[in-house]
Scaffold this motif. Structure first.
Motif, PDB file in Angstrom:
ATOM      1  N   GLY A  26      18.704 -17.788  10.400  1.00 30.31           N
ATOM      2  CA  GLY A  26      18.822 -19.110   9.802  1.00 30.31           C
ATOM      3  C   GLY A  26      19.273 -20.149  10.816  1.00 30.31           C
ATOM      4  N   LEU A  27      20.323 -19.810  11.570  1.00 28.57           N
ATOM      5  CA  LEU A  27      20.802 -20.726  12.602  1.00 28.57           C
ATOM      6  C   LEU A  27      19.746 -20.902  13.693  1.00 28.57           C
ATOM      7  N   GLY A  28      19.052 -19.806  14.006  1.00 30.55           N
ATOM      8  CA  GLY A  28      18.008 -19.889  15.027  1.00 30.55           C
ATOM      9  C   GLY A  28      16.889 -20.825  14.619  1.00 30.55           C
ATOM     10  N   LEU A  29      16.497 -20.765  13.353  1.00 28.93           N
ATOM     11  CA  LEU A  29      15.427 -21.643  12.865  1.00 28.93           C
ATOM     12  C   LEU A  29      15.845 -23.102  12.956  1.00 28.93           C
ATOM     13  N   VAL A  30      17.088 -23.390  12.555  1.00 24.33           N
ATOM     14  CA  VAL A  30      17.596 -24.768  12.654  1.00 24.33           C
ATOM     15  C   VAL A  30      17.594 -25.232  14.109  1.00 24.33           C
ATOM     16  N   GLY A  31      18.079 -24.350  15.003  1.00 19.24           N
ATOM     17  CA  GLY A  31      18.117 -24.706  16.420  1.00 19.24           C
ATOM     18  C   GLY A  31      16.733 -24.911  17.004  1.00 19.24           C
ATOM     19  N   LEU A  32      15.787 -24.051  16.641  1.00 20.58           N
ATOM     20  CA  LEU A  32      14.426 -24.178  17.161  1.00 20.58           C
ATOM     21  C   LEU A  32      13.756 -25.455  16.679  1.00 20.58           C
ATOM     22  N   LEU A  33      13.997 -25.817  15.421  1.00 20.92           N
ATOM     23  CA  LEU A  33      13.445 -27.071  14.911  1.00 20.92           C
ATOM     24  C   LEU A  33      14.048 -28.259  15.660  1.00 20.92           C
ATOM     25  N   GLY A  34      15.363 -28.184  15.902  1.00 23.59           N
ATOM     26  CA  GLY A  34      16.009 -29.247  16.666  1.00 23.59           C
ATOM     27  C   GLY A  34      15.445 -29.359  18.072  1.00 23.59           C
ATOM     28  N   PHE A  39      12.206 -31.833  22.293  1.00 25.48           N
ATOM     29  CA  PHE A  39      11.158 -31.767  23.310  1.00 25.48           C
ATOM     30  C   PHE A  39      10.190 -32.932  23.170  1.00 25.48           C
ATOM     31  N   ALA A  40       9.895 -33.288  21.935  1.00 25.09           N
ATOM     32  CA  ALA A  40       8.965 -34.394  21.703  1.00 25.09           C
ATOM     33  C   ALA A  40       9.553 -35.730  22.143  1.00 25.09           C
ATOM     34  N   SER A  41      10.874 -35.855  22.074  1.00 23.42           N
ATOM     35  CA  SER A  41      11.501 -37.133  22.398  1.00 23.42           C
ATOM     36  C   SER A  41      11.962 -37.228  23.852  1.00 23.42           C
ATOM     37  N   ASP A  42      12.387 -36.102  24.442  1.00 22.05           N
ATOM     38  CA  ASP A  42      12.910 -36.127  25.814  1.00 22.05           C
ATOM     39  C   ASP A  42      12.775 -34.727  26.405  1.00 22.05           C
ATOM     40  N   HIS A  43      11.611 -34.456  27.002  1.00 21.81           N
ATOM     41  CA  HIS A  43      11.365 -33.086  27.487  1.00 21.81           C
ATOM     42  C   HIS A  43      12.256 -32.721  28.664  1.00 21.81           C
ATOM     43  N   GLY A 350      29.514 -35.215  29.321  1.00 23.32           N
ATOM     44  CA  GLY A 350      28.896 -35.574  28.051  1.00 23.32           C
ATOM     45  C   GLY A 350      28.202 -34.360  27.457  1.00 23.32           C
ATOM     46  N   VAL A 351      28.156 -34.306  26.139  1.00 22.22           N
ATOM     47  CA  VAL A 351      27.474 -33.224  25.424  1.00 22.22           C
ATOM     48  C   VAL A 351      26.318 -33.819  24.637  1.00 22.22           C
ATOM     49  N   HIS A 352      25.125 -33.347  24.912  1.00 26.00           N
ATOM     50  CA  HIS A 352      23.942 -33.827  24.194  1.00 26.00           C
ATOM     51  C   HIS A 352      23.713 -32.935  22.978  1.00 26.00           C
ATOM     52  N   TRP A 353      23.188 -33.512  21.911  1.00 26.06           N
ATOM     53  CA  TRP A 353      22.972 -32.717  20.705  1.00 26.06           C
ATOM     54  C   TRP A 353      22.006 -31.559  20.947  1.00 26.06           C
ATOM     55  N   MET A 354      21.113 -31.720  21.932  1.00 32.09           N
ATOM     56  CA  MET A 354      20.186 -30.635  22.231  1.00 32.09           C
ATOM     57  C   MET A 354      20.882 -29.450  22.890  1.00 32.09           C
ATOM     58  N   ASP A 355      22.049 -29.677  23.506  1.00 29.61           N
ATOM     59  CA  ASP A 355      22.816 -28.562  24.060  1.00 29.61           C
ATOM     60  C   ASP A 355      23.210 -27.597  22.940  1.00 29.61           C
ATOM     61  N   ILE A 356      23.634 -28.146  21.816  1.00 26.63           N
ATOM     62  CA  ILE A 356      24.027 -27.324  20.668  1.00 26.63           C
ATOM     63  C   ILE A 356      22.800 -26.689  20.018  1.00 26.63           C
ATOM     64  N   ALA A 357      21.735 -27.470  19.883  1.00 21.58           N
ATOM     65  CA  ALA A 357      20.509 -26.943  19.272  1.00 21.58           C
ATOM     66  C   ALA A 357      19.946 -25.789  20.085  1.00 21.58           C
ATOM     67  N   VAL A 359      21.541 -23.602  22.153  1.00 26.19           N
ATOM     68  CA  VAL A 359      22.307 -22.356  22.056  1.00 26.19           C
ATOM     69  C   VAL A 359      22.154 -21.740  20.672  1.00 26.19           C
ATOM     70  N   LEU A 360      22.072 -22.571  19.615  1.00 25.19           N
ATOM     71  CA  LEU A 360      21.854 -22.039  18.279  1.00 25.19           C
ATOM     72  C   LEU A 360      20.469 -21.401  18.166  1.00 25.19           C
ATOM     73  N   GLY A 361      19.467 -22.056  18.722  1.00 26.21           N
ATOM     74  CA  GLY A 361      18.102 -21.554  18.625  1.00 26.21           C
ATOM     75  C   GLY A 361      17.921 -20.235  19.347  1.00 26.21           C
ATOM     76  N   VAL A 362      18.334 -20.179  20.606  1.00 23.80           N
ATOM     77  CA  VAL A 362      18.133 -18.964  21.396  1.00 23.80           C
ATOM     78  C   VAL A 362      19.037 -17.835  20.886  1.00 23.80           C
ATOM     79  N   PHE A 363      20.307 -18.158  20.618  1.00 27.80           N
ATOM     80  CA  PHE A 363      21.242 -17.133  20.155  1.00 27.80           C
ATOM     81  C   PHE A 363      20.851 -16.609  18.776  1.00 27.80           C
ATOM     82  N   GLY A 364      20.465 -17.506  17.876  1.00 27.87           N
ATOM     83  CA  GLY A 364      20.069 -17.065  16.538  1.00 27.87           C
ATOM     84  C   GLY A 364      18.854 -16.167  16.570  1.00 27.87           C
ATOM     85  N   LEU A 365      17.847 -16.546  17.351  1.00 26.15           N
ATOM     86  CA  LEU A 365      16.648 -15.716  17.476  1.00 26.15           C
ATOM     87  C   LEU A 365      16.990 -14.367  18.086  1.00 26.15           C
ATOM     88  N   TRP A 366      17.866 -14.378  19.101  1.00 28.78           N
ATOM     89  CA  TRP A 366      18.255 -13.124  19.751  1.00 28.78           C
ATOM     90  C   TRP A 366      19.029 -12.222  18.794  1.00 28.78           C
TER      91      TRP A 366
END
Length: 395
Positions: A26-34, A39-43, A350-357, A359-366
């Protein structure tokens, strides 16, 4: 005492592992969507954040592989209950190889040595170009993952065979002995390629060992959390006695001390030498807001857990030890952030919101993949001749 029934069906993962898998996915899906939105806004930011999350998560299977081979070489009941956890974790390395692809695609956004015009105007980069180049980077990455996956899958395959047939235990030792050396060497080169080369002017001869110890620490902290969940199976709990958790707490304490020793040794050598090609590494982390992160890493990654694990009761009380392990996982990510972010951000803290997304995406999937592999076999090696003795600890 009646010998335990070593039927594999009695040592299956409890429902808590299913819950962990669902939460992770669940967390991985949220992170991957984020990350997809990012990626679409700032690759460029996407690749920087992805590297943070990826390096942190990679530490669990690599550290688990190291601990698994150490288990086979050293023996002892302390690690027998964690053996299948180490195996399931290290068996995710083929997945981590696939997840490495975004880093290859983002090589030009991450590594300045990958730009021909930058290399042409930098004498140091021209000198390092025979090693630091895009083709070499990719070829070495393929070699790393082939070697790591081979070691992990062979040990896991033999372990599964051991459940149904008997063979000499030294079979594990024959691959684990050279495997530990090969793992140390390849992880050292990987840490140089993927992390140290973010600033190709800087170098440290301690970096590879420091990096590997951090990975082992991440893997051990995660395995302690999993062991607490496996304890909900009454048969498995016999091998996860209070003494075993005390052993895990002591080992966690030892790795924290080793990480601190290597961290301070590297700092002392570089700071006392005060060389222009080395000292900027710490100067960058002592200014522009990063000094706060540095203090938190020192206090949270060493001082606080060191104090907590000094008390025997905290190592013998499962809930307290799990709390320390969870805290160390957070500190491990912060340490990876402190290690990588000042290089890739090139500016104030500084912490970007994608930093959190990320780690959630990769860790959740793993975590989802890990739980799937862990549930595929008995969570204890029922064919190991020392398992009955380990199970007797719970009586």
């Amino acid at each position: 005492m009646t010998e335990p029934n070593l039927n594999p069906d009695h040592f299956q993962a409890p429902p808590q592992i299913d819950t962990l898998q669902k939460v992770g996915l669940g967390l991985g899906l949220v992170g991957l969507l984020g990350m997809a939105v990012g990626f679409a806004s700032d690759h460029a930011q996407f690749y920087k954040s992805y590297l943070l999350g990826y390096v942190f998560v990679l530490g669990i299977p690599i550290g688990s592989l190291a601990l698994l081979m150490i288990h086979h070489l050293s023996g002892g009941r302390w690690s027998l209950a964690l053996r299948r956890t180490f195996e399931a974790s290290s068996r995710t390395l083929p997945l981590m190889a696939v997840l490495f692809l975004p880093i290859i695609f983002g090589i030009h956004d991450l590594y300045h040595w990958s730009h021909a015009d930058v290399v042409a105007n930098d004498a140091i980069l021209r000198h390092k170009a025979p090693y630091l180049n895009q083709s070499g980077f990719i070829i070495r990455a393929v070699v790393y993952f082939v070697v790591w996956s081979f070691l992990a899958l062979m040990l896991a395959r033999w372990s599964a065979q051991q459940d149904t047939e008997r063979f000499p235990l030294d079979r594990f030792n024959k691959i684990s002995g050279p495997g530990v050396l090969i793992l140390g060497l390849t992880v050292t080169f990987a840490s140089v390629d993927w992390v140290m080369s973010l600033d190709a002017h800087w170098f440290s001869t301690l970096f590879g060992l420091w990096f590997l110890v951090g990975m082992a620490l991440t893997a051990l902290a995660f395995s302690i959390v999993v062991a607490a969940l496996l304890h909900n199976n009454a048969n498995v709990a016999k091998a996860l006695s209070t003494d075993r958790f005390h052993d895990y707490g002591t080992l966690l304490y030892a790795f924290i001390m080793l990480w601190a020793y290597l961290s301070y040794s590297q700092f002392l050598i570089i700071w006392s030498a005060n060389l222009p090609e080395e000292i900027p590494y710490y100067l960058r982390r002592f200014g522009d807001g990063w000094q706060g992160v540095t203090l938190v890493v020192v206090a949270g990654h060493f001082v606080l857990p060191w104090l907590l694990l000094l008390f025997r009761s905290n190592k013998r009380t499962t809930r307290r030890l799990v709390a320390v392990a969870c805290f160390m996982l957070v500190m491990r990510f912060l340490d990876v952030f402190w290690l990588i972010a000042p290089w890739v951000k090139q500016g104030a803290f500084g912490v970007h919101w994608m930093d959190i997304a990320a780690v959630l995406g990769v860790f959740g999937l793993w975590v989802g993949a890990f739980c799937y592999l862990l549930k595929g076999r008995a969570v204890l090696p029922v064919g190991d001749p020392y398992l009955p003795e380990a199970l007797a600890d719970g009586h």
